[in-house]
Design a protein around this motif. Structure first.
Motif, short mmCIF file in Angstrom:
data_model
loop_
_atom_site.label_atom_id
_atom_site.label_comp_id
_atom_site.label_asym_id
_atom_site.label_seq_id
_atom_site.Cartn_x
_atom_site.Cartn_y
_atom_site.Cartn_z
N ALA A 157 0.86 3.95 -3.03
CA ALA A 157 0.43 5.32 -2.77
C ALA A 157 1.50 6.34 -3.18
O ALA A 157 1.17 7.43 -3.62
N SER A 158 2.77 5.97 -3.05
CA SER A 158 3.84 6.90 -3.38
C SER A 158 4.22 6.88 -4.86
O SER A 158 4.94 7.76 -5.32
N ALA A 159 3.71 5.92 -5.60
CA ALA A 159 4.02 5.85 -7.04
C ALA A 159 3.17 6.86 -7.79
O ALA A 159 1.99 7.04 -7.51
N SER A 160 3.80 7.53 -8.72
CA SER A 160 3.04 8.48 -9.54
C SER A 160 2.40 7.73 -10.69
O SER A 160 3.02 6.82 -11.27
N ASP B 193 0.82 -1.21 0.00
CA ASP B 193 0.00 0.00 0.00
C ASP B 193 0.86 1.27 0.00
O ASP B 193 0.56 2.23 -0.69
N HIS B 194 1.94 1.24 0.76
CA HIS B 194 2.84 2.41 0.82
C HIS B 194 3.47 2.67 -0.53
O HIS B 194 3.52 3.81 -1.00
N LEU B 195 3.98 1.63 -1.17
CA LEU B 195 4.61 1.80 -2.48
C LEU B 195 3.60 2.21 -3.54
O LEU B 195 3.89 3.04 -4.40
#
Length: 48
Positions: A39-42, A35-37
């Motif tokens: 959410a931080s991916a454009s 989820d963190h990766l």
């Protein structure tokens, strides 16, 4: 991004227990990391 992704995944991520191999695919073992990766991916822009 590592030049040789599959050896990197095999040697590091899988050995550390962050990924698991499911057939020819890799999956994150921890939903929070996924989820963190994600959410931080454009999002892709479609431009080269």
């Amino acid at each position: 991004m590592p030049r040789r992704l599959i050896p990197f995944l095999d040697d590091n991520m899988h050995r550390l227990g962050l990924l698991r191999a499911v057939g020819p695919l890799y999956q994150f073992r921890h939903a929070e990391l996924h989820d963190h990766l994600a959410a931080s991916a454009s999002p892709p822009t479609g431009k080269p």
